[in-house]
Write an enzyme that holds these catalytic residues in place. Structure first.
Site, short mmCIF file in Angstrom:
data_model
loop_
_atom_site.label_atom_id
_atom_site.label_comp_id
_atom_site.label_asym_id
_atom_site.label_seq_id
_atom_site.Cartn_x
_atom_site.Cartn_y
_atom_site.Cartn_z
N LYS A 145 44.68 44.00 53.03
CA LYS A 145 45.50 44.75 52.07
C LYS A 145 45.38 44.19 50.66
O LYS A 145 45.27 42.97 50.48
CB LYS A 145 46.97 44.79 52.52
CG LYS A 145 47.61 43.42 52.59
CD LYS A 145 48.87 43.41 53.42
CE LYS A 145 48.76 42.87 54.82
NZ LYS A 145 47.97 41.67 55.07
N GLY A 187 48.02 40.32 47.36
CA GLY A 187 47.53 40.52 48.71
C GLY A 187 46.17 39.89 48.87
O GLY A 187 46.02 38.69 48.72
N ARG A 188 45.15 40.70 49.12
CA ARG A 188 43.80 40.21 49.41
C ARG A 188 43.83 39.31 50.64
O ARG A 188 43.35 38.17 50.60
CB ARG A 188 43.22 39.44 48.23
CG ARG A 188 42.73 40.33 47.11
CD ARG A 188 41.96 39.48 46.11
NE ARG A 188 41.21 40.29 45.21
CZ ARG A 188 41.12 40.06 43.90
NH1 ARG A 188 41.75 39.07 43.36
NH2 ARG A 188 40.39 40.84 43.15
N HIS A 189 44.46 39.81 51.68
CA HIS A 189 44.46 39.06 52.93
C HIS A 189 44.77 40.00 54.09
O HIS A 189 45.23 41.13 53.88
CB HIS A 189 45.46 37.90 52.89
CG HIS A 189 46.81 38.24 52.33
ND1 HIS A 189 47.63 39.19 52.88
CD2 HIS A 189 47.47 37.75 51.24
CE1 HIS A 189 48.74 39.25 52.18
NE2 HIS A 189 48.67 38.41 51.16
N ALA A 190 44.50 39.51 55.29
CA ALA A 190 44.89 40.21 56.51
C ALA A 190 45.69 39.21 57.35
O ALA A 190 45.64 38.00 57.10
CB ALA A 190 43.66 40.68 57.28
#
Ligand code: TYD
Length: 137
Positions: A98, A50-53
């Site tokens: 997230k 993840g580590r993104h929106a």
């Protein structure tokens, strides 16, 4: 179905002596049309995904097998959810940062989305995400 920024959703589990079955219908059991399904598995327990929106995509995540944690952040508040039960999903609206981590070796994470994949609508820089949240207010 009320849409919050993020929340757990309990699914109806149909069980009898033959085993269990859960059906997920769009706009009934989850709050959107399903345009994309993907699943994540064989993730090392030290790995973070993840580590993104997303500017457009909403998601429902379900740990079909095993377990993992999901850190969510709407730019103001953060929370960590554990997914370990196929009876429940985690709904994420658009513009939620997230991070999925601490995957068990046997984890299979199913993800449903209301949008097809489009790399352009992913925000992969946290500072950019926070700035976009601030500007949208
Ligand atoms: P990525 O979004 O980085 O995975 P995660 O959020 O789980 O860490 O996606 C990994 C790769 O897969 C990347 O090359 C983009 C591609 N991808 C698709 O082609 N379609 C999809 O629906 C998704 C989620 C990813």
């Amino acid at each position: 179905m009320k849409k919050e920024k993020y929340c757990k959703i309990q699914f109806t589990c149909l069980g009898d002596k033959k085993g269990y079955l859960i059906a997920i219908e769009e706009n009934e059991d989850i709050p959107f049309d399903i345009k994309r399904v993907f699943y994540i598995f064989d993730v090392d327990d030290e790995e973070m995904r993840g580590r993104h929106a997303n500017r457009k995509s909403e998601f429902v995540m379900v740990a079909l097998h095993g377990n993992c944690k999901v850190r969510v952040d709407d730019g103001k508040q953060k929370a960590v959810f554990t997914l370990s039960n196929p009876n429940e999903g985690l709904y994420l609206s658009k513009m939620v940062w997230k991070e999925m981590f601490e995957f068990s070796k046997d984890a299979v994470l199913l993800v449903l989305s209301n949008e097809k994949y489009d790399s352009e609508e992913y925000i992969r820089d946290y500072e950019e995400f926070v700035e976009e949240v601030r500007c949208s207010e």
